[in-house]
Design an enzyme around this catalytic site. Structure first.
Site, short mmCIF file in Angstrom:
data_model
loop_
_atom_site.label_atom_id
_atom_site.label_comp_id
_atom_site.label_asym_id
_atom_site.label_seq_id
_atom_site.Cartn_x
_atom_site.Cartn_y
_atom_site.Cartn_z
N GLY A 1 14.37 14.01 -35.38
CA GLY A 1 15.25 14.74 -34.47
C GLY A 1 15.23 14.10 -33.08
O GLY A 1 14.51 13.13 -32.83
N PHE A 2 16.04 14.65 -32.21
CA PHE A 2 16.21 14.11 -30.86
C PHE A 2 14.85 14.05 -30.12
O PHE A 2 14.38 12.98 -29.73
CB PHE A 2 17.23 14.99 -30.14
CG PHE A 2 17.39 14.76 -28.68
CD1 PHE A 2 17.38 13.48 -28.14
CD2 PHE A 2 17.56 15.85 -27.81
CE1 PHE A 2 17.55 13.29 -26.76
CE2 PHE A 2 17.74 15.66 -26.45
CZ PHE A 2 17.72 14.38 -25.93
N ILE A 3 14.21 15.18 -29.97
CA ILE A 3 12.96 15.21 -29.20
C ILE A 3 11.82 14.59 -30.01
O ILE A 3 10.99 13.85 -29.48
CB ILE A 3 12.63 16.66 -28.79
CG1 ILE A 3 13.74 17.21 -27.87
CG2 ILE A 3 11.26 16.74 -28.10
CD1 ILE A 3 13.67 18.72 -27.62
N TYR B 1 18.86 32.78 -33.41
CA TYR B 1 18.06 31.58 -33.12
C TYR B 1 16.91 31.94 -32.17
O TYR B 1 15.74 31.67 -32.45
CB TYR B 1 18.95 30.50 -32.48
CG TYR B 1 18.17 29.38 -31.81
CD1 TYR B 1 17.31 28.57 -32.55
CD2 TYR B 1 18.30 29.15 -30.44
CE1 TYR B 1 16.59 27.55 -31.93
CE2 TYR B 1 17.59 28.12 -29.82
CZ TYR B 1 16.73 27.33 -30.57
OH TYR B 1 16.02 26.32 -29.97
N LYS C 1 12.66 32.09 -32.67
CA LYS C 1 11.71 31.35 -31.82
C LYS C 1 10.72 32.30 -31.15
O LYS C 1 9.54 31.99 -31.02
CB LYS C 1 12.49 30.55 -30.77
CG LYS C 1 13.22 29.36 -31.36
CD LYS C 1 12.23 28.31 -31.81
CE LYS C 1 12.88 27.06 -32.33
NZ LYS C 1 11.92 25.99 -32.63
#
Ligand SMILES: NC(=O)c1ccc[n+]([C@@H]2O[C@H](COP(=O)([O-])OP(=O)(O)OC[C@H]3O[C@@H](n4cnc5c(N)ncnc54)[C@H](O)[C@@H]3O)[C@@H](O)[C@H]2O)c1
Length: 336
Positions: A11-13, A153, A157
């Site tokens: 993924g991005f991070i 979402y 979290k």
């Protein structure tokens, strides 16, 4: 050589973090199911870059697969776990809540069970600024109650924060939760505003600007964020023996657990962000002014003083520098 397990490594991070940990001499084990939420080719490209390093290996499976993480923890005994794999995105969660249940709730449960059986020195997990939900007191502080999530979402979290707290309390598992604030930069996500706006502007198409442009975000440059994560890896929370928590610390009185904002501590108007994209692309954006989107919040702003006191670090890349780095990458990657 310390072993780090990074979930969501393609993924991005996860890509930036894995790269940073490899540079710092960690052996990195990644896990990523290369989900098709956005362009799988982008994830494969990031993964292929990591695979050039002999100290990186990756498993392309889903974290919620029963027992998969347990076996992996047993075989590899990671010293540090950074859990980034998740179904991300506020808007997508309105139509596809089950994916969030499976990846974020069941996946995190599997990870906690594995960590309980084979405890790492430190487990760190991604939460989000969306956890602050309907809170209006700005900047957001970790010590203020956050109970009114506005999207499923955000709810998953926030649930992850509580799930991890219970394991930290019951099994003495040191856990740091991050609340990330709108992360952006090269190799960024196609579902996020910077990517969509840049693509549309370069293609001569109009951009959808929600809440008529009256939105503010605390934008965090990805390399700054990864630097902060790297420092937090070594800031292992310790349960306070007397149950007394220092002022301004989100440390639990009953567990080695804390939650830390990672943000720039600077809330920027969306219009200013768009101006930075216009400057970097050298083109004017044609704006469709739209109403507020369901599940979204008009503003975010991080108080980053806890991060600063724990690590001495405060993210500081300017919007102009960060947006330019993204646009340069985009043009190079897509040959536009
Ligand atoms: N980017 C942001 O602005 C931001 C803000 C707040 C929080 N976060 C959180 O940070 C984390 C990383 O975000 P990102 O922007 O890099 O998103 P991303 O979608 O680029 O990365 C997540 C990775 O996890 C993988 N994944 C998803 N579900 C999986 C599953 N069930 N099993 C295995 N792999 C799975 C995906 O294939 C993806 O490569 C996420 O937990 C996200 O919720 C991100």
């Amino acid at each position: 050589m310390r072993t780090a397990l990074v979930t969501g490594s393609s993924g991005f991070i996860g890509f930036f973090l894995s790269r940073r940990l490899l540079e710092d001499g960690f052996r990195v084990i990644g896990i990523d199911n290369l989900s098709d939420y956005y362009d799988v080719g982008l994830k494969q490209r990031r993964q292929a870059m990591l695979q050039q390093n002999a100290h990186f290996q990756v498993i392309n499976e889903s974290i919620e697969t029963p027992g998969l993480l347990m076996k992996l923890f047993e075989a590899e005994r990671p010293d540090v776990v950074v859990h980034l794999a998740a179904q991300a995105g506020v808007r997508y969660s309105i139509e596809n809540p089950r994916t969030y249940l499976e990846s974020n709730i069941v996946g995190t449960f599997e990870l906690l069970e594995a960590a309980r059986a084979f405890p790492p020195q430190h487990t760190l997990m991604a939460s989000t600024s969306s956890a602050y939900g309907a809170n209006t007191e700005m900047p957001y502080r970790e010590t203020v109650k956050a109970d009114h999530q506005m999207s499923f979402y955000a709810a998953t979290k926030k649930a992850n924060e509580s799930m991890a707290h219970s394991y930290a309390h019951l099994f003495g598992l040191p856990v740091t939760m991050f609340r990330f604030f709108t992360v952006y930069g090269p190799w960024g996500r196609p579902d996020m505003a910077l990517f969509k706006f840049t693509k549309a502007i370069l293609n001569g198409e109009s951009i959808d600007v929600y809440n008529h442009g009256d939105m503010k975000r605390d934008f965090t440059y990805v390399e700054d964020l990864v630097h902060a994560i790297r420092l937090l890896i070594d800031a292992v929370p310790v349960r306070p023996e007397d149950g007394v928590v220092p002022d301004g610390d989100s440390l639990s009185p009953v567990a080695p657990w804390r939650v830390v904002n990672i943000g720039n501590s600077n809330s920027v108007q969306l219009t200013e962000y768009i101006s930075a994209i216009e400057a970097a692309t050298g083109r004017k954006a044609e704006r469709n002014l739209m109403p507020m989107q369901a599940g979204d919040v008009p503003a975010t702003w991080a108080d980053a003083s806890l991060l600063k006191s724990l690590t001495g670090y405060a993210p500081q890349t300017s919007i102009e520098q960060g947006v330019k780095a993204f646009v340069d990458w985009y043009r190079d990657y897509y040959k536009t």
